[in-house]
Design an enzyme around this catalytic site. Structure first.
Site, PDB file in Angstrom:
ATOM      1  N   TYR A  34     -16.999   3.473  -2.819  1.00  0.00           N
ATOM      2  CA  TYR A  34     -17.033   2.172  -2.161  1.00  0.00           C
ATOM      3  C   TYR A  34     -18.412   1.566  -2.354  1.00  0.00           C
ATOM      4  CZ  TYR A  34     -12.656   3.473   0.081  1.00  0.00           C
ATOM      5  OH  TYR A  34     -11.356   3.846   0.315  1.00  0.00           O
ATOM      6  N   ASN A  57      -6.489  -6.147   0.597  1.00  0.00           N
ATOM      7  CA  ASN A  57      -5.964  -6.207  -0.768  1.00  0.00           C
ATOM      8  C   ASN A  57      -4.673  -6.982  -0.991  1.00  0.00           C
ATOM      9  OD1 ASN A  57      -5.559  -5.724  -3.471  1.00  0.00           O
ATOM     10  ND2 ASN A  57      -4.679  -3.697  -3.128  1.00  0.00           N
ATOM     11  N   CYS A  65      -6.743  -0.359  -6.092  1.00  0.00           N
ATOM     12  CA  CYS A  65      -7.565   0.018  -4.949  1.00  0.00           C
ATOM     13  C   CYS A  65      -7.547   1.514  -4.666  1.00  0.00           C
ATOM     14  CB  CYS A  65      -7.119  -0.752  -3.720  1.00  0.00           C
ATOM     15  SG  CYS A  65      -5.370  -0.654  -3.402  1.00  0.00           S
ATOM     16  N   HIS A  66      -6.611   2.235  -5.250  1.00  0.00           N
ATOM     17  CA  HIS A  66      -6.552   3.687  -5.002  1.00  0.00           C
ATOM     18  C   HIS A  66      -7.622   4.435  -5.780  1.00  0.00           C
ATOM     19  CE1 HIS A  66      -4.117   2.919  -8.589  1.00  0.00           C
ATOM     20  NE2 HIS A  66      -4.468   4.129  -8.977  1.00  0.00           N
ATOM     21  N   GLU A  92      -2.951   9.799 -12.634  1.00  0.00           N
ATOM     22  CA  GLU A  92      -3.843   9.182 -13.626  1.00  0.00           C
ATOM     23  C   GLU A  92      -4.781  10.203 -14.247  1.00  0.00           C
ATOM     24  OE1 GLU A  92      -5.890   5.896 -11.922  1.00  0.00           O
ATOM     25  OE2 GLU A  92      -4.068   4.710 -11.716  1.00  0.00           O
TER      26      GLU A  92
END
Length: 110
Positions: A34, A57, A65-66, A92
DNA sequence: CTATTGACGACAT
DNA sequence: CATGTCGCCAATA
């Protein structure tokens, strides 16, 4: 609608625009803290505020955002549940163990 | 304008 | 390694 144009048109603060746009730079399989994201967006020190922005969001799947995690290596919170966040990150290619990024020290972006 | 609120962060315990 | 405390910042009431 491309992500970028929707964001620029969206009726949101300049702060949020910058944060979302900066987040688009983070490639899949990689994460940002962040704090780092705040800095990238041009608001160093606004880590907490970035979190609030992510919570709102308005561009759910478009803006990844993850991929935003905490500086201590824990994945942090997520609007749809931490569980979900972890699942997406693993998908991912991010290695996570017990809600913690395994090789976090090497993954974190500048 | 002041007070509160949070997907945080650094540090102490 | 797990909490708790205090500081930080922009948004919102």
């Amino acid at each position: 609608m491309s992500n970028l144009s929707s964001i620029n048109k969206a009726d949101i603060s300049d702060f949020e625009k910058r944060v979302y746009l900066a987040l688009l730079k983070v490639p899949k399989g990689q994460v940002v803290t962040y704090g780092a994201l705040a800095k990238l967006a041009g608001f160093p020190g606004a880590a907490r505020a970035v979190g609030s922005a992510m919570n709102k969001n308005p561009f759910a799947p478009s803006v990844a955002c993850h991929r935003v995690v905490r500086s201590d290596g824990s994945v942090g919170e997520f609007a749809y549940g931490t569980k979900r966040k972890i699942a997406m990150l693993r998908k991912e290619g991010v290695r996570i163990e017990k809600e913690r990024i395994t090789d976090f020290k090497e993954i974190k972006i500048a």
